[in-house]
Enzyme design. Sequence first.
Site, PDB file in Angstrom:
ATOM      1  N   HIS A 125       0.873  -1.184   0.000  1.00 42.52           N
ATOM      2  CA  HIS A 125       0.000   0.000   0.000  1.00 42.52           C
ATOM      3  C   HIS A 125       0.910   1.233   0.000  1.00 42.52           C
ATOM      4  O   HIS A 125       2.021   1.187   0.529  1.00 42.52           O
ATOM      5  CB  HIS A 125      -0.840  -0.057   1.281  1.00 42.52           C
ATOM      6  CG  HIS A 125      -1.895   0.990   1.418  1.00 42.52           C
ATOM      7  ND1 HIS A 125      -1.621   2.278   1.824  1.00 42.52           N
ATOM      8  CD2 HIS A 125      -3.232   0.932   1.233  1.00 42.52           C
ATOM      9  CE1 HIS A 125      -2.762   2.967   1.878  1.00 42.52           C
ATOM     10  NE2 HIS A 125      -3.751   2.174   1.522  1.00 42.52           N
ATOM     11  N   ASP A 203       3.168  -4.571   7.981  1.00 40.45           N
ATOM     12  CA  ASP A 203       1.947  -3.783   7.879  1.00 40.45           C
ATOM     13  C   ASP A 203       0.762  -4.749   8.008  1.00 40.45           C
ATOM     14  O   ASP A 203       0.434  -5.472   7.074  1.00 40.45           O
ATOM     15  CB  ASP A 203       1.937  -3.051   6.523  1.00 40.45           C
ATOM     16  CG  ASP A 203       0.604  -2.355   6.259  1.00 40.45           C
ATOM     17  OD1 ASP A 203      -0.271  -2.358   7.143  1.00 40.45           O
ATOM     18  OD2 ASP A 203       0.453  -1.805   5.135  1.00 40.45           O
ATOM     19  N   GLN A 206      -4.602  -5.129   7.019  1.00 44.49           N
ATOM     20  CA  GLN A 206      -5.681  -6.003   6.549  1.00 44.49           C
ATOM     21  C   GLN A 206      -5.701  -7.329   7.311  1.00 44.49           C
ATOM     22  O   GLN A 206      -6.680  -8.067   7.234  1.00 44.49           O
ATOM     23  CB  GLN A 206      -5.526  -6.299   5.041  1.00 44.49           C
ATOM     24  CG  GLN A 206      -5.633  -5.088   4.153  1.00 44.49           C
ATOM     25  CD  GLN A 206      -7.041  -4.490   4.134  1.00 44.49           C
ATOM     26  OE1 GLN A 206      -8.024  -5.125   4.508  1.00 44.49           O
ATOM     27  NE2 GLN A 206      -7.144  -3.240   3.703  1.00 44.49           N
ATOM     28  N   LYS A 229     -10.310  -0.422  10.390  1.00 45.32           N
ATOM     29  CA  LYS A 229     -10.571  -1.628   9.578  1.00 45.32           C
ATOM     30  C   LYS A 229     -10.887  -2.816  10.494  1.00 45.32           C
ATOM     31  O   LYS A 229     -11.233  -3.888  10.027  1.00 45.32           O
ATOM     32  CB  LYS A 229      -9.361  -1.961   8.712  1.00 45.32           C
ATOM     33  CG  LYS A 229      -9.077  -0.905   7.646  1.00 45.32           C
ATOM     34  CD  LYS A 229      -7.968  -1.365   6.742  1.00 45.32           C
ATOM     35  CE  LYS A 229      -7.260  -0.216   6.052  1.00 45.32           C
ATOM     36  NZ  LYS A 229      -7.998   0.399   4.966  1.00 45.32           N
ATOM     37  N   CYS A 369      -4.765   2.476  -3.611  1.00 40.10           N
ATOM     38  CA  CYS A 369      -3.524   2.993  -3.016  1.00 40.10           C
ATOM     39  C   CYS A 369      -2.372   2.015  -3.206  1.00 40.10           C
ATOM     40  O   CYS A 369      -1.559   1.809  -2.290  1.00 40.10           O
ATOM     41  CB  CYS A 369      -3.701   3.306  -1.536  1.00 40.10           C
ATOM     42  SG  CYS A 369      -4.887   4.594  -1.229  1.00 40.10           S
TER      43      CYS A 369
HETATM   44  C1  LIG Z   1      -2.454  -2.836   3.500  1.00 41.42           C
HETATM   45  C2  LIG Z   1      -2.753  -1.457   3.996  1.00 41.42           C
HETATM   46  N1  LIG Z   1      -1.800  -0.745   4.609  1.00 41.42           N
HETATM   47  C3  LIG Z   1      -2.020   0.473   5.088  1.00 41.42           C
HETATM   48  C4  LIG Z   1      -3.259   1.063   4.963  1.00 41.42           C
HETATM   49  C5  LIG Z   1      -3.444   2.439   5.501  1.00 41.42           C
HETATM   50  O1  LIG Z   1      -4.385   2.471   6.522  1.00 41.42           O
HETATM   51  P1  LIG Z   1      -4.763   3.906   7.151  1.00 41.42           P
HETATM   52  O2  LIG Z   1      -5.302   4.716   5.999  1.00 41.42           O
HETATM   53  O3  LIG Z   1      -5.814   3.612   8.154  1.00 41.42           O
HETATM   54  O4  LIG Z   1      -3.533   4.464   7.684  1.00 41.42           O
HETATM   55  C6  LIG Z   1      -4.279   0.383   4.316  1.00 41.42           C
HETATM   56  C7  LIG Z   1      -5.596   1.030   4.111  1.00 41.42           C
HETATM   57  O5  LIG Z   1      -6.258   0.829   3.112  1.00 41.42           O
HETATM   58  C8  LIG Z   1      -4.029  -0.916   3.826  1.00 41.42           C
HETATM   59  O6  LIG Z   1      -4.977  -1.629   3.213  1.00 41.42           O
END
Ligand SMILES: Cc1ncc(COP(=O)(O)O)c(C=O)c1O
Length: 412
Positions: A125, A203, A206, A229, A369
């Site tokens: 992401h 990270d 998900q 999430k 993203c």
């Molecule tokens: C794999 C992953 N990492 C990071 C994020 C970023 O999350 P946040 O926008 O809550 O910081 C997302 C959000 O879509 C994501 O799917």
Amino acid sequence: MAVATTALTGLRADFPVLERRVNGKPLVYLDSAATSQKPTAVIEAMSDFYRHSNANVHRGVYALGREATEQFEGARERVAAFAGWEAATTIFTRNATEALNLVAYAWGRQNVGAGDEILITEMEHHSNIVPWQLLCQERGARLRYLPVSDEGTLSLDELDAVLAEGRVKLVSVVHVSNVLGTINPVAEIVARARAAGAVTVVDGSQAVPQLPFDVSDVGADFYAWTGHKALGPTGIGVLHGRRELLESMPPFLAGGDMISRVDFESSTWNELPWKFEAGTSAIAEGVGLGAAVDYLNEAGMEAIRAHERELTAYALERLPEIPGMHIFGPLDPGRRGGVVSFALEGIHPHDIAEICDREAVCVRAGHHCAQPLMRRLGIAATARASFQLYNTRADVDRLVDALHDARSVFGL
Ligand SMILES: Cc1ncc(COP(=O)(O)O)c(C=O)c1O
């Protein structure tokens, strides 16, 4: 059939927004990978906090302030226990993005220099790409990407080959891809990276809402995730970090709450975790996240994983009925989470999402993203359906019907 897994039967009623109708039809929410819906328990925990216990934390000598602090710090303890980690090294951030930036700034600026390498993957992401790009640009380091196979997986042999070159200072990898759904073997990746002397970041944005997991089992130095999430509110994320590293790092943001003593010329830092929590915290959001992990614990992460796996398997079985369907990521539901990205020949993903919306089916369309991954896949965008414990097989059926409608709208 109302639900895929009987263990979770009835929980859908805990999510008030799912009672809504859109365009006269019952709402089908298939965008939990973007943000999950919130159960009444979370909404009420936050509302109760504001109604009965609101005060700033860590300062009040009066009863209300103590109560607010107990609720906020109590939530941290439950969030930490949920993740299998200690509370003192569980830092509340605004979201996963801020948690990853914290590592890139506070650890990265102190430890990465010219000629060093940061290794991430092609399936990250943007939140796990751009902070490392900025770090590398600033420090003269090199950002490298582990390739993604056509099936949507990573190769451990390729990881070993890059590590063997001896320049990788940090490896950061997504636990579950928000596009491909791939569940990466993060414990194995972390073990190999650590053996090569690299610091590791995972990270888990998900992964946390859908897999039974334990940060200690993953073994990473830093594990980041995001509350909204995981059935919790927006405005709160989590960074679990290894104590020695957090202690040796300088602060990320500076101001109130993160100091021990401030003199005219210099200051000293508060203990962990507050050293990394500058300014007034997202107090009600912390309380809400505490309620969310209580809810997830009660539903049972094993049951949630079984439910999502079964729904994903059902989607992977039904979607290919539609002519021109292309599904991205591993086709084995055991190797993927509850996220299914797809393309339909002859219809742009945004048109798919719009036609689904007429049927009150919420799916996401776009690059999610993850633009470098889109480039790797040779596409500009996908449509994406993602599941949570409140989804049912009937939701997948409604999606399939809407996709058939989309084909007829386009004369296909
Ligand atoms: C794999 C992953 N990492 C990071 C994020 C970023 O999350 P946040 O926008 O809550 O910081 C997302 C959000 O879509 C994501 O799917």
